[in-house]
Design a protein around this motif. Structure first.
Motif, PDB file in Angstrom:
ATOM      1  N   LYS A  92      19.906 -34.164  53.797  1.00  0.00           N
ATOM      2  CA  LYS A  92      20.726 -33.212  54.566  1.00  0.00           C
ATOM      3  C   LYS A  92      22.203 -33.322  54.170  1.00  0.00           C
ATOM      4  N   TYR A  93      22.645 -34.531  53.895  1.00  0.00           N
ATOM      5  CA  TYR A  93      24.015 -34.750  53.425  1.00  0.00           C
ATOM      6  C   TYR A  93      24.234 -33.996  52.104  1.00  0.00           C
ATOM      7  N   LYS A  94      23.282 -34.111  51.178  1.00  0.00           N
ATOM      8  CA  LYS A  94      23.423 -33.453  49.870  1.00  0.00           C
ATOM      9  C   LYS A  94      23.396 -31.928  50.005  1.00  0.00           C
ATOM     10  N   ALA A  95      22.614 -31.403  50.942  1.00  0.00           N
ATOM     11  CA  ALA A  95      22.590 -29.952  51.181  1.00  0.00           C
ATOM     12  C   ALA A  95      23.964 -29.492  51.686  1.00  0.00           C
ATOM     13  N   PHE A  96      24.564 -30.279  52.573  1.00  0.00           N
ATOM     14  CA  PHE A  96      25.905 -29.985  53.086  1.00  0.00           C
ATOM     15  C   PHE A  96      26.932 -30.021  51.957  1.00  0.00           C
ATOM     16  N   VAL A  97      26.885 -31.049  51.121  1.00  0.00           N
ATOM     17  CA  VAL A  97      27.823 -31.182  50.005  1.00  0.00           C
ATOM     18  C   VAL A  97      27.701 -29.984  49.056  1.00  0.00           C
ATOM     19  N   ALA A  98      26.481 -29.518  48.834  1.00  0.00           N
ATOM     20  CA  ALA A  98      26.264 -28.361  47.950  1.00  0.00           C
ATOM     21  C   ALA A  98      26.929 -27.109  48.523  1.00  0.00           C
ATOM     22  N   GLU A  99      26.865 -26.930  49.837  1.00  0.00           N
ATOM     23  CA  GLU A  99      27.510 -25.761  50.469  1.00  0.00           C
ATOM     24  C   GLU A  99      29.032 -25.883  50.385  1.00  0.00           C
ATOM     25  N   VAL A 100      29.549 -27.091  50.544  1.00  0.00           N
ATOM     26  CA  VAL A 100      31.003 -27.294  50.430  1.00  0.00           C
ATOM     27  C   VAL A 100      31.458 -26.990  49.005  1.00  0.00           C
ATOM     28  N   ALA A 101      30.646 -27.357  48.026  1.00  0.00           N
ATOM     29  CA  ALA A 101      30.984 -27.066  46.623  1.00  0.00           C
ATOM     30  C   ALA A 101      31.111 -25.555  46.415  1.00  0.00           C
ATOM     31  N   LYS A 102      30.226 -24.777  47.041  1.00  0.00           N
ATOM     32  CA  LYS A 102      30.310 -23.311  46.940  1.00  0.00           C
ATOM     33  C   LYS A 102      31.595 -22.796  47.586  1.00  0.00           C
ATOM     34  N   LEU A 103      31.946 -23.362  48.740  1.00  0.00           N
ATOM     35  CA  LEU A 103      33.182 -22.972  49.426  1.00  0.00           C
ATOM     36  C   LEU A 103      34.390 -23.306  48.557  1.00  0.00           C
ATOM     37  N   GLU A 104      34.401 -24.499  47.996  1.00  0.00           N
ATOM     38  CA  GLU A 104      35.523 -24.940  47.166  1.00  0.00           C
ATOM     39  C   GLU A 104      35.668 -24.034  45.933  1.00  0.00           C
ATOM     40  N   LYS A 105      34.558 -23.647  45.351  1.00  0.00           N
ATOM     41  CA  LYS A 105      34.571 -22.752  44.199  1.00  0.00           C
ATOM     42  C   LYS A 105      35.114 -21.370  44.604  1.00  0.00           C
ATOM     43  N   ALA A 106      34.677 -20.877  45.753  1.00  0.00           N
ATOM     44  CA  ALA A 106      35.167 -19.587  46.250  1.00  0.00           C
ATOM     45  C   ALA A 106      36.667 -19.650  46.514  1.00  0.00           C
ATOM     46  N   LEU A 107      37.127 -20.772  47.045  1.00  0.00           N
ATOM     47  CA  LEU A 107      38.553 -20.956  47.322  1.00  0.00           C
ATOM     48  C   LEU A 107      39.359 -20.889  46.027  1.00  0.00           C
ATOM     49  N   LYS A 108      38.885 -21.569  44.998  1.00  0.00           N
ATOM     50  CA  LYS A 108      39.606 -21.595  43.717  1.00  0.00           C
ATOM     51  C   LYS A 108      39.585 -20.246  43.011  1.00  0.00           C
ATOM     52  N   LYS A 109      38.444 -19.561  43.059  1.00  0.00           N
ATOM     53  CA  LYS A 109      38.298 -18.330  42.287  1.00  0.00           C
ATOM     54  C   LYS A 109      38.716 -17.075  43.038  1.00  0.00           C
ATOM     55  N   LYS A 110      38.470 -17.046  44.369  1.00  0.00           N
ATOM     56  CA  LYS A 110      38.664 -15.800  45.111  1.00  0.00           C
ATOM     57  C   LYS A 110      39.622 -15.907  46.293  1.00  0.00           C
ATOM     58  N   GLY A 111      40.005 -17.125  46.677  1.00  0.00           N
ATOM     59  CA  GLY A 111      40.991 -17.269  47.735  1.00  0.00           C
ATOM     60  C   GLY A 111      40.422 -17.537  49.118  1.00  0.00           C
TER      61      GLY A 111
END
Length: 141
Positions: A92-111
């Motif tokens: 469950k921790y790794k599933a959460f980390v994967a979602e945060v990675a998507k958020l972080e990528k969206a932040l860098k690329k799209k704001g």
């Protein structure tokens, strides 16, 4: 003098697991609160708090959550022989980390707006993980 017997490994003893949980709980709570503050900033179109949260390495940062979170998840084991990746809390921790990675990528690329749109998935997986490690949901911490 008599020699002390070893416990059989760092994760074998119940007392060790209890102290590990106590040690990492506070770090996880502080970092989750930092994540929620970053998310609130994103909701308001401000990416500064989120960028700072991901860039820092001190207590209450994403970096600290990734280390304390993994270690805390690993402390939720029924025996000392289970591989960490097989533990429900680690999954469950790794599933959460994967979602945060998507958020972080969206932040860098799209704001901020795109990152804010990704937050409900982050919060859902975060709450599933927190439940697995016997903590209240993120907004109740």
């Amino acid at each position: 003098s008599t020699a002390a017997n070893a416990s059989g490994g760092a994760t074998a003893g119940g007392a060790y697991l209890l102290s590990a949980k106590q040690r990492y709980n506070e770090r996880v709570k502080a970092s989750v609160q930092g994540l929620l503050q970053a998310a609130d900033g994103l909701k308001n179109g401000d990416s500064k708090l989120a960028k700072d949260y991901f860039a820092r390495e001190d207590g209450g940062s994403w970096k600290d959550l990734t280390s304390a979170g993994y270690l805390l998840s690993n402390a939720f084991r029924r025996n000392s022989t289970a591989a960490p990746d097989s533990l429900p809390a680690v999954k469950k921790y790794k599933a959460f980390v994967a979602e945060v990675a998507k958020l972080e990528k969206a932040l860098k690329k799209k704001g901020a707006t795109a990152a804010s749109d990704a937050f409900p998935d982050v919060e859902a997986t975060l709450n599933e993980w927190l439940n697995e490690i016997e903590l209240p949901s993120a907004r109740e911490l």
